[in-house]
Design an enzyme around this catalytic site. Structure first.
Site, PDB file in Angstrom:
ATOM      1  N   ASP A  57      -0.452 -14.326   0.302  1.00 33.85           N
ATOM      2  CA  ASP A  57      -0.380 -14.088   1.735  1.00 33.85           C
ATOM      3  C   ASP A  57      -0.124 -15.422   2.411  1.00 33.85           C
ATOM      4  O   ASP A  57      -0.539 -16.462   1.888  1.00 33.85           O
ATOM      5  CB  ASP A  57      -1.678 -13.458   2.258  1.00 33.85           C
ATOM      6  CG  ASP A  57      -1.480 -12.906   3.657  1.00 33.85           C
ATOM      7  OD1 ASP A  57      -0.995 -11.768   3.792  1.00 33.85           O
ATOM      8  OD2 ASP A  57      -1.762 -13.644   4.626  1.00 33.85           O
ATOM      9  N   ARG A 110       0.774  -1.246   0.000  1.00 34.05           N
ATOM     10  CA  ARG A 110       0.000   0.000   0.000  1.00 34.05           C
ATOM     11  C   ARG A 110       0.801   1.290   0.000  1.00 34.05           C
ATOM     12  O   ARG A 110       0.239   2.360  -0.175  1.00 34.05           O
ATOM     13  CB  ARG A 110      -1.001  -0.007   1.159  1.00 34.05           C
ATOM     14  CG  ARG A 110      -2.232  -0.827   0.788  1.00 34.05           C
ATOM     15  CD  ARG A 110      -3.319  -0.685   1.800  1.00 34.05           C
ATOM     16  NE  ARG A 110      -2.976  -1.438   2.996  1.00 34.05           N
ATOM     17  CZ  ARG A 110      -3.819  -1.653   3.995  1.00 34.05           C
ATOM     18  NH1 ARG A 110      -5.036  -1.155   3.947  1.00 34.05           N
ATOM     19  NH2 ARG A 110      -3.447  -2.348   5.037  1.00 34.05           N
ATOM     20  N   ARG A 157      -6.016  -1.782  -5.679  1.00 31.77           N
ATOM     21  CA  ARG A 157      -6.648  -2.258  -4.458  1.00 31.77           C
ATOM     22  C   ARG A 157      -8.000  -1.583  -4.239  1.00 31.77           C
ATOM     23  O   ARG A 157      -8.898  -2.173  -3.627  1.00 31.77           O
ATOM     24  CB  ARG A 157      -5.696  -1.992  -3.298  1.00 31.77           C
ATOM     25  CG  ARG A 157      -6.099  -2.493  -1.968  1.00 31.77           C
ATOM     26  CD  ARG A 157      -6.054  -3.997  -1.859  1.00 31.77           C
ATOM     27  NE  ARG A 157      -6.324  -4.327  -0.471  1.00 31.77           N
ATOM     28  CZ  ARG A 157      -7.543  -4.274   0.064  1.00 31.77           C
ATOM     29  NH1 ARG A 157      -8.583  -3.988  -0.679  1.00 31.77           N
ATOM     30  NH2 ARG A 157      -7.713  -4.539   1.347  1.00 31.77           N
TER      31      ARG A 157
HETATM   32  O1  1CP Z   1      -5.075  -4.322   2.494  1.00 27.12           O
HETATM   33  C1  1CP Z   1      -4.135  -4.699   1.805  1.00 27.12           C
HETATM   34  O2  1CP Z   1      -3.848  -4.163   0.718  1.00 27.12           O
HETATM   35  C2  1CP Z   1      -3.447  -5.920   2.232  1.00 27.12           C
HETATM   36  C3  1CP Z   1      -2.245  -5.793   3.093  1.00 27.12           C
HETATM   37  C4  1CP Z   1      -1.524  -7.109   2.872  1.00 27.12           C
HETATM   38  C5  1CP Z   1      -0.527  -7.369   1.906  1.00 27.12           C
HETATM   39  C6  1CP Z   1       0.071  -6.403   0.911  1.00 27.12           C
HETATM   40  C7  1CP Z   1      -1.794  -8.333   3.530  1.00 27.12           C
HETATM   41  C8  1CP Z   1      -2.811  -8.577   4.579  1.00 27.12           C
HETATM   42  N1  1CP Z   1      -0.966  -9.308   2.993  1.00 27.12           N
HETATM   43  C9  1CP Z   1      -0.178  -8.764   2.008  1.00 27.12           C
HETATM   44  C10 1CP Z   1       0.772  -9.463   1.139  1.00 27.12           C
HETATM   45  C11 1CP Z   1       1.801 -10.304   1.777  1.00 27.12           C
HETATM   46  N2  1CP Z   1       1.723 -10.886   3.009  1.00 27.12           N
HETATM   47  C12 1CP Z   1       3.008 -10.706   1.168  1.00 27.12           C
HETATM   48  C13 1CP Z   1       3.316 -10.386  -0.289  1.00 27.12           C
HETATM   49  C14 1CP Z   1       4.608 -10.207  -0.822  1.00 27.12           C
HETATM   50  C15 1CP Z   1       5.439  -9.021  -0.368  1.00 27.12           C
HETATM   51  O3  1CP Z   1       6.102  -9.106   0.669  1.00 27.12           O
HETATM   52  O4  1CP Z   1       5.507  -8.013  -1.141  1.00 27.12           O
HETATM   53  C16 1CP Z   1       3.704 -11.487   2.111  1.00 27.12           C
HETATM   54  C17 1CP Z   1       5.074 -12.131   1.973  1.00 27.12           C
HETATM   55  C18 1CP Z   1       2.873 -11.596   3.254  1.00 27.12           C
HETATM   56  C19 1CP Z   1       3.204 -12.401   4.441  1.00 27.12           C
HETATM   57  C20 1CP Z   1       2.398 -12.258   5.671  1.00 27.12           C
HETATM   58  N3  1CP Z   1       1.041 -12.062   5.811  1.00 27.12           N
HETATM   59  C21 1CP Z   1       2.944 -12.396   6.966  1.00 27.12           C
HETATM   60  C22 1CP Z   1       4.386 -12.710   7.249  1.00 27.12           C
HETATM   61  C23 1CP Z   1       5.232 -11.504   7.223  1.00 27.12           C
HETATM   62  C24 1CP Z   1       4.926 -10.474   8.284  1.00 27.12           C
HETATM   63  O5  1CP Z   1       4.495  -9.370   7.895  1.00 27.12           O
HETATM   64  O6  1CP Z   1       5.132 -10.774   9.468  1.00 27.12           O
HETATM   65  C25 1CP Z   1       1.896 -12.237   7.879  1.00 27.12           C
HETATM   66  C26 1CP Z   1       1.985 -12.295   9.401  1.00 27.12           C
HETATM   67  C27 1CP Z   1       0.700 -12.034   7.151  1.00 27.12           C
HETATM   68  C28 1CP Z   1      -0.659 -11.863   7.708  1.00 27.12           C
HETATM   69  C29 1CP Z   1      -1.266 -10.604   7.236  1.00 27.12           C
HETATM   70  N4  1CP Z   1      -1.786 -10.426   5.988  1.00 27.12           N
HETATM   71  C30 1CP Z   1      -2.236  -9.148   5.837  1.00 27.12           C
HETATM   72  C31 1CP Z   1      -1.977  -8.457   7.053  1.00 27.12           C
HETATM   73  C32 1CP Z   1      -2.335  -7.030   7.338  1.00 27.12           C
HETATM   74  C33 1CP Z   1      -1.338  -9.374   7.909  1.00 27.12           C
HETATM   75  C34 1CP Z   1      -0.806  -9.100   9.316  1.00 27.12           C
HETATM   76  C35 1CP Z   1      -1.919  -8.967  10.261  1.00 27.12           C
HETATM   77  C36 1CP Z   1      -1.501  -9.111  11.690  1.00 27.12           C
HETATM   78  O7  1CP Z   1      -0.948  -8.159  12.279  1.00 27.12           O
HETATM   79  O8  1CP Z   1      -1.746 -10.180  12.237  1.00 27.12           O
END
Ligand code: 1CP
Length: 343
Positions: free
Chosen positions: A71, A26, A35
């Site tokens: 994700d 974002r 998005r």
């Molecule tokens: O609203 C939006 O546009 C979505 C935000 C978003 C994005 C861009 C989420 C929701 N997921 C992703 C993509 C994503 N998630 C990637 C894509 C590749 C990149 O890195 O560019 C990857 C590798 C992840 C991995 C992910 N998802 C993790 C592990 C890494 C980390 O950040 O610790 C975790 C814990 C998630 C869960 C998740 N998905 C989305 C959110 C906001 C969260 C975290 C929520 C929380 O705090 O529990």
């Protein structure tokens, strides 16, 4: 071969490769534009959109790797849970796993039945990149995936109350759940390599909540299984990443991973000492600093690169994902700064 893959294999070179966790996301106006018209799940589940979003940061910046847009939670949908990404709340599962019966009910679908959309997106991206830039595939680790399945919301909101509760009061259910997730993750990671990914990263984002004894008993055996099984089937480097885990680095260092991601809470040389063997490290600029001030970022990036000179190999990255309010200009300048550095 590429600078990123060579470095993960432990090769030292004058240049430091760089990519950023959540480099698609974002903070980029072109991501926000897509998005606005599509939900997070639609973007992940439509291969053309996932491909486009993966490529967005690679068009703007001279990054050394891409990471497929998906994700860690999307593969859980096929297990039979209702996953939604809610505005402002993040991921929500309205039928969380709390009992043995819940665990038994979970399916372990093959990747082709479950996440074909991600495998198709990988093929599209790899074709577009045409060998110029390697693509990273990834999965969550069983502990972190369990924490979402069991809490049903961001695990930090409840301090992993239900996760630890199930783990210690119902160890059989816990172990059955871990076995299912190991199978799901191994098949998913291997399928991503078969589709064209050249390296893999395992995210264990909530592992920092676990103490050393519980790590040894409830977590470590499954991490070893995943990495060993993946490495027996595909020949690509595997990076293990978790946050707030400096205190268990001596234990994590024994995992058969090829490299480790390091968050910003510890210096790279200190992390290397605790990990205890000469592996490449990836990290570790605080993403909050990147969002704050370019002058301070430049100083920090220079310090990280100097500290990294003592390591066998270093991939520059953040200590966690790019935050959505990060100025694009700071990202641009950081990447140019690292690309201009010679070690
Ligand atoms: O609203 C939006 O546009 C979505 C935000 C978003 C994005 C861009 C989420 C929701 N997921 C992703 C993509 C994503 N998630 C990637 C894509 C590749 C990149 O890195 O560019 C990857 C590798 C992840 C991995 C992910 N998802 C993790 C592990 C890494 C980390 O950040 O610790 C975790 C814990 C998630 C869960 C998740 N998905 C989305 C959110 C906001 C969260 C975290 C929520 C929380 O705090 O529990």
């Amino acid at each position: 071969m590429s600078l990123f893959i060579d470095t993960l294999k432990g090769k030292r070179s004058a240049e430091t490769p760089i990519w950023l966790m959540r480099q698609a996301g974002r903070y980029l106006p072109e991501y926000r534009a897509l998005r606005e018209k599509n939900s997070m799940l639609q973007m992940v589940q439509t291969p053309e959109l996932a491909c486009e979003v993966t490529l967005q940061p690679l068009r703007r910046f001279p990054l050394d790797a891409g990471i497929i847009f998906a994700d860690i939670l999307t593969p859980l949908i096929g297990m039979g849970v209702n996953l939604e990404f809610k505005k402002g709340e993040g991921p929500v599962i309205d039928n969380p796993i709390r009992t043995v019966a819940d665990v038994t009910r979970l399916r372990v679908p093959k990747p082709e039945e479950n996440v074909q959309y991600t495998l198709d997106a990988i093929k599209l991206v790899v074709k577009e990149l045409n060998g110029k830039t390697p693509l990273i595939g990834f999965s969550g680790a069983p502990f972190t995936l369990s924490s979402y399945l069991i809490e049903g919301q961001s695990p930090g909101d409840s301090d992993l109350r239900h996760t630890k509760g199930l783990m210690v009061s119902n160890p059989e259910a816990w172990h059955e759940l871990q076995e299912k997730l190991v199978t799901l993750c191994v098949e998913y990671l291997v399928a991503q390599v078969d589709a064209g990914c050249e390296s893999l990263q395992i995210f264990d984002s909530w592992l920092g909540y676990v103490g050393p004894r519980e790590y040894d008993q409830f977590v470590q055996p499954y991490l070893v299984k995943i990495i060993e099984q993946v490495k027996a089937r595909v020949n690509v480097p595997v990076v293990f990443f978790a946050t707030s885990v400096s205190s268990i680095f001596p234990r994590l260092g024994k995992l058969p991973a090829d490299a480790f991601g390091v968050d910003w809470r510890i210096s790279l040389p200190d992390a290397a000492k605790l990990i205890g063997r000469p592996v490449p490290l990836q990290g570790n600029l605080d993403p909050q600093l990147l969002a704050a001030s370019w002058e301070y970022v430049e100083r920090s990036a220079r310090a990280i690169l100097e500290e990294a000179a003592t390591l066998p190999a270093h991939i520059f990255n953040l200590g966690h994902g790019v935050l959505q309010y990060t100025p694009v200009e700071n990202v641009q300048r950081l990447i140019e700064f690292v690309k201009g550095h010679r070690r």
